[in-house]
Design a protein around this motif. Structure first.
Motif, PDB file in Angstrom:
ATOM      1  N   TRP A   1       0.836  -1.207   0.000  1.00  0.00           N
ATOM      2  CA  TRP A   1       0.000   0.000   0.000  1.00  0.00           C
ATOM      3  C   TRP A   1       0.868   1.253   0.000  1.00  0.00           C
ATOM      4  O   TRP A   1       0.598   2.203  -0.741  1.00  0.00           O
ATOM      5  CB  TRP A   1      -0.922  -0.006   1.214  1.00  0.00           C
ATOM      6  N   LEU A   2       1.920   1.268   0.808  1.00  0.00           N
ATOM      7  CA  LEU A   2       2.810   2.423   0.837  1.00  0.00           C
ATOM      8  C   LEU A   2       3.458   2.653  -0.521  1.00  0.00           C
ATOM      9  O   LEU A   2       3.568   3.783  -1.000  1.00  0.00           O
ATOM     10  CB  LEU A   2       3.896   2.225   1.900  1.00  0.00           C
ATOM     11  N   SER A   3       3.881   1.577  -1.160  1.00  0.00           N
ATOM     12  CA  SER A   3       4.540   1.687  -2.458  1.00  0.00           C
ATOM     13  C   SER A   3       3.588   2.189  -3.531  1.00  0.00           C
ATOM     14  O   SER A   3       3.976   2.967  -4.408  1.00  0.00           O
ATOM     15  CB  SER A   3       5.119   0.326  -2.866  1.00  0.00           C
ATOM     16  N   ALA A   4       2.336   1.771  -3.460  1.00  0.00           N
ATOM     17  CA  ALA A   4       1.365   2.129  -4.501  1.00  0.00           C
ATOM     18  C   ALA A   4       0.748   3.502  -4.283  1.00  0.00           C
ATOM     19  O   ALA A   4       0.260   4.115  -5.244  1.00  0.00           O
ATOM     20  CB  ALA A   4       0.255   1.075  -4.557  1.00  0.00           C
ATOM     21  N   ASN A   5       0.789   4.007  -3.049  1.00  0.00           N
ATOM     22  CA  ASN A   5       0.024   5.218  -2.743  1.00  0.00           C
ATOM     23  C   ASN A   5       0.867   6.443  -2.431  1.00  0.00           C
ATOM     24  O   ASN A   5       0.305   7.499  -2.122  1.00  0.00           O
ATOM     25  CB  ASN A   5      -0.933   4.937  -1.583  1.00  0.00           C
TER      26      ASN A   5
ATOM     27  N   LEU B   1      -1.755  -2.557  16.510  1.00  0.00           N
ATOM     28  CA  LEU B   1      -0.554  -3.260  16.061  1.00  0.00           C
ATOM     29  C   LEU B   1      -0.546  -4.720  16.491  1.00  0.00           C
ATOM     30  O   LEU B   1      -0.001  -5.576  15.809  1.00  0.00           O
ATOM     31  CB  LEU B   1       0.691  -2.586  16.632  1.00  0.00           C
ATOM     32  N   LYS B   2      -1.069  -4.991  17.667  1.00  0.00           N
ATOM     33  CA  LYS B   2      -1.086  -6.343  18.235  1.00  0.00           C
ATOM     34  C   LYS B   2       0.315  -6.929  18.375  1.00  0.00           C
ATOM     35  O   LYS B   2       0.523  -8.136  18.168  1.00  0.00           O
ATOM     36  CB  LYS B   2      -1.973  -7.277  17.406  1.00  0.00           C
ATOM     37  N   CYS B   3       1.293  -6.079  18.683  1.00  0.00           N
ATOM     38  CA  CYS B   3       2.623  -6.582  18.955  1.00  0.00           C
ATOM     39  C   CYS B   3       3.360  -5.581  19.840  1.00  0.00           C
ATOM     40  O   CYS B   3       2.970  -4.419  19.932  1.00  0.00           O
ATOM     41  CB  CYS B   3       3.407  -6.860  17.670  1.00  0.00           C
ATOM     42  N   ALA B   4       4.415  -6.045  20.476  1.00  0.00           N
ATOM     43  CA  ALA B   4       5.237  -5.175  21.306  1.00  0.00           C
ATOM     44  C   ALA B   4       6.042  -4.227  20.430  1.00  0.00           C
ATOM     45  O   ALA B   4       6.308  -4.505  19.255  1.00  0.00           O
ATOM     46  CB  ALA B   4       6.163  -6.021  22.173  1.00  0.00           C
ATOM     47  N   THR B   5       6.451  -3.117  21.008  1.00  0.00           N
ATOM     48  CA  THR B   5       7.217  -2.120  20.260  1.00  0.00           C
ATOM     49  C   THR B   5       8.427  -2.736  19.579  1.00  0.00           C
ATOM     50  O   THR B   5       8.694  -2.477  18.390  1.00  0.00           O
ATOM     51  CB  THR B   5       7.677  -0.996  21.209  1.00  0.00           C
ATOM     52  N   ASP B   6       9.165  -3.580  20.278  1.00  0.00           N
ATOM     53  CA  ASP B   6      10.390  -4.163  19.720  1.00  0.00           C
ATOM     54  C   ASP B   6      10.121  -5.172  18.613  1.00  0.00           C
ATOM     55  O   ASP B   6      11.053  -5.559  17.891  1.00  0.00           O
ATOM     56  CB  ASP B   6      11.203  -4.838  20.828  1.00  0.00           C
ATOM     57  N   ASP B   7       8.882  -5.600  18.474  1.00  0.00           N
ATOM     58  CA  ASP B   7       8.544  -6.598  17.450  1.00  0.00           C
ATOM     59  C   ASP B   7       7.948  -5.985  16.187  1.00  0.00           C
ATOM     60  O   ASP B   7       7.610  -6.697  15.244  1.00  0.00           O
ATOM     61  CB  ASP B   7       7.566  -7.624  18.019  1.00  0.00           C
ATOM     62  N   VAL B   8       7.817  -4.670  16.157  1.00  0.00           N
ATOM     63  CA  VAL B   8       7.342  -3.992  14.953  1.00  0.00           C
ATOM     64  C   VAL B   8       8.420  -4.125  13.868  1.00  0.00           C
ATOM     65  O   VAL B   8       9.606  -3.899  14.136  1.00  0.00           O
ATOM     66  CB  VAL B   8       7.047  -2.505  15.240  1.00  0.00           C
ATOM     67  N   PRO B   9       8.057  -4.507  12.649  1.00  0.00           N
ATOM     68  CA  PRO B   9       9.045  -4.727  11.578  1.00  0.00           C
ATOM     69  C   PRO B   9       9.620  -3.417  11.034  1.00  0.00           C
ATOM     70  O   PRO B   9       9.386  -3.027   9.887  1.00  0.00           O
ATOM     71  CB  PRO B   9       8.247  -5.489  10.520  1.00  0.00           C
ATOM     72  N   VAL B  10      10.401  -2.756  11.871  1.00  0.00           N
ATOM     73  CA  VAL B  10      10.920  -1.434  11.553  1.00  0.00           C
ATOM     74  C   VAL B  10      11.875  -1.471  10.366  1.00  0.00           C
ATOM     75  O   VAL B  10      11.824  -0.614   9.470  1.00  0.00           O
ATOM     76  CB  VAL B  10      11.624  -0.831  12.792  1.00  0.00           C
TER      77      VAL B  10
ATOM     78  N   LEU C   1      11.989   1.024   2.805  1.00  0.00           N
ATOM     79  CA  LEU C   1      11.114   1.772   1.909  1.00  0.00           C
ATOM     80  C   LEU C   1      11.273   3.281   2.084  1.00  0.00           C
ATOM     81  O   LEU C   1      10.598   4.053   1.398  1.00  0.00           O
ATOM     82  CB  LEU C   1       9.648   1.385   2.162  1.00  0.00           C
ATOM     83  N   GLY C   2      12.131   3.685   3.012  1.00  0.00           N
ATOM     84  CA  GLY C   2      12.391   5.108   3.212  1.00  0.00           C
ATOM     85  C   GLY C   2      11.629   5.742   4.350  1.00  0.00           C
ATOM     86  O   GLY C   2      11.554   6.976   4.440  1.00  0.00           O
ATOM     87  N   TYR C   3      11.072   4.938   5.260  1.00  0.00           N
ATOM     88  CA  TYR C   3      10.245   5.452   6.346  1.00  0.00           C
ATOM     89  C   TYR C   3      10.911   5.289   7.702  1.00  0.00           C
ATOM     90  O   TYR C   3      11.534   4.259   7.987  1.00  0.00           O
ATOM     91  CB  TYR C   3       8.892   4.727   6.371  1.00  0.00           C
ATOM     92  N   GLU C   4      10.753   6.310   8.534  1.00  0.00           N
ATOM     93  CA  GLU C   4      11.074   6.204   9.948  1.00  0.00           C
ATOM     94  C   GLU C   4       9.823   5.703  10.676  1.00  0.00           C
ATOM     95  O   GLU C   4       8.698   5.940  10.226  1.00  0.00           O
ATOM     96  CB  GLU C   4      11.474   7.563  10.511  1.00  0.00           C
ATOM     97  N   VAL C   5      10.028   5.064  11.807  1.00  0.00           N
ATOM     98  CA  VAL C   5       8.910   4.475  12.541  1.00  0.00           C
ATOM     99  C   VAL C   5       8.992   4.832  14.018  1.00  0.00           C
ATOM    100  O   VAL C   5      10.039   4.687  14.647  1.00  0.00           O
ATOM    101  CB  VAL C   5       8.898   2.939  12.396  1.00  0.00           C
ATOM    102  N   ALA C   6       7.880   5.300  14.572  1.00  0.00           N
ATOM    103  CA  ALA C   6       7.715   5.449  16.020  1.00  0.00           C
ATOM    104  C   ALA C   6       6.535   4.580  16.413  1.00  0.00           C
ATOM    105  O   ALA C   6       5.427   4.765  15.894  1.00  0.00           O
ATOM    106  CB  ALA C   6       7.467   6.907  16.401  1.00  0.00           C
ATOM    107  N   ALA C   7       6.771   3.631  17.299  1.00  0.00           N
ATOM    108  CA  ALA C   7       5.727   2.681  17.666  1.00  0.00           C
ATOM    109  C   ALA C   7       5.580   2.603  19.182  1.00  0.00           C
ATOM    110  O   ALA C   7       6.488   2.954  19.938  1.00  0.00           O
ATOM    111  CB  ALA C   7       6.045   1.294  17.104  1.00  0.00           C
TER     112      ALA C   7
ATOM    113  N   SER D   1       6.735   7.680   8.880  1.00  0.00           N
ATOM    114  CA  SER D   1       6.906   8.943   8.153  1.00  0.00           C
ATOM    115  C   SER D   1       8.163   8.926   7.298  1.00  0.00           C
ATOM    116  O   SER D   1       9.198   8.390   7.708  1.00  0.00           O
ATOM    117  CB  SER D   1       6.989  10.107   9.150  1.00  0.00           C
ATOM    118  N   ARG D   2       8.079   9.554   6.136  1.00  0.00           N
ATOM    119  CA  ARG D   2       9.264   9.753   5.299  1.00  0.00           C
ATOM    120  C   ARG D   2       9.596  11.247   5.186  1.00  0.00           C
ATOM    121  O   ARG D   2      10.420  11.630   4.348  1.00  0.00           O
ATOM    122  CB  ARG D   2       9.056   9.148   3.911  1.00  0.00           C
ATOM    123  N   VAL D   3       8.948  12.081   6.016  1.00  0.00           N
ATOM    124  CA  VAL D   3       9.192  13.530   5.980  1.00  0.00           C
ATOM    125  C   VAL D   3       9.673  14.037   7.335  1.00  0.00           C
ATOM    126  O   VAL D   3       9.528  15.213   7.655  1.00  0.00           O
ATOM    127  CB  VAL D   3       7.922  14.292   5.530  1.00  0.00           C
TER     128      VAL D   3
END
Length: 256
Positions: free
Chosen positions: A21-25, A35-44, A50-56, A69-71
């Motif tokens: 979805w990110l690639s297409a949009n 998310l249904k997962c712990a912060t450390d288990d997010v596929p950062v 893909l060029g994104y930073e992640v805060a979870a 975010s990529r900005v």
């Protein structure tokens, strides 16, 4: 700039769809819930590729929120100030960040379960506290996410089917209206030109093919953001197919 909010109903179960979805949009900022997962288990790492930073913010249970975010991704804040607890626990239901010119929150409001359940009182308290994060700011600002409230009867496929339940009760709607009363606008009704903008369809009873949905995923924007919106829509196509979340992304294009 394109921003979106999406309850993915498990980031790890849905990661391939999130990538696609990110690639297409061509999305700049994506707010995620459930998310249904712990912060450390997010596929950062896969998202960074893909060029994104992640805060979870998650604990591995049924909740959890993130901002992708990529900005830019600065001044990250986890939890609401004075966030209410449930069973003496602060659940991971809110995260904020500054992404380029935008200050944005991703929130996952409690379901409420039933109007006689303690979870319903918790939901009302959470909504009341959520309004306290709104500040008088000249920069674009938004609260996005799964609010678990249908703002009006037009936002539920059949009001009679939901009589006496959560999501449509007057106290919930009043609490949501109090948040918009702080100077925010629910911008999703613009999506009506793209069809009735439900954002959630239960997996059961063929609700999606029958379009028996709810509009509970919202973008609440301050005036600086609202006036910059050029389009907003629900990506209903993302709800289709095998392995989809039961929610669809809500997307806003803004000139900021």
């Amino acid at each position: 700039m394109r921003i979106a909010t999406w309850n993915v109903n498990s980031i790890n179960a849905r990661i391939d769809r999130v990538h696609a979805w990110l690639s297409a949009n061509d999305c700049d900022v994506l707010c995620l819930q459930e998310l249904k997962c712990a912060t450390d288990d997010v596929p950062v790492e896969s998202l960074r590729e893909l060029g994104y930073e992640v805060a979870a913010h998650g604990t591995g249970r049924w909740n959890g929120v993130a901002i992708i975010s990529r900005v830019g991704l600065d001044d990250v804040q986890r939890n609401l100030p004075r966030q209410p607890t449930f069973k003496d626990e602060i659940e991971p239901r809110a995260i904020a960040a500054t992404c380029g010119p935008l200050r944005i929150w991703s929130v996952y409001v409690p379901n409420g379960r039933d109007v006689d359940d303690p979870h319903y009182r918790y939901k009302l308290d959470f909504l009341q506290t959520l309004g306290e994060v709104v500040v008088d700011d000249e920069r674009p600002f938004a609260i996005t996410g799964d609010m678990n409230v249908c703002p009006t009867d037009d936002d539920v496929w059949d009001r009679s089917e939901w009589k006496g339940t959560t999501h449509v009760s007057e106290p919930e709607r009043a609490a949501l209206a109090d948040i918009t009363g702080h100077g925010l606008t629910d911008i999703i009704p613009r999506a009506l030109k793209h069809g009735k903008p439900f954002t959630f369809w239960d997996y059961r009873n063929l609700d999606f093919p029958k379009n028996r949905g709810l509009r509970i995923d919202l973008i609440l924007a301050n005036e600086a953001l609202r006036t910059a919106v050029t389009d907003v829509y629900v990506d209903r196509n993302e709800r289709k197919g095998k392995g989809a979340s039961d929610h669809a992304p809500v997307v806003a294009e803004v000139n900021v």
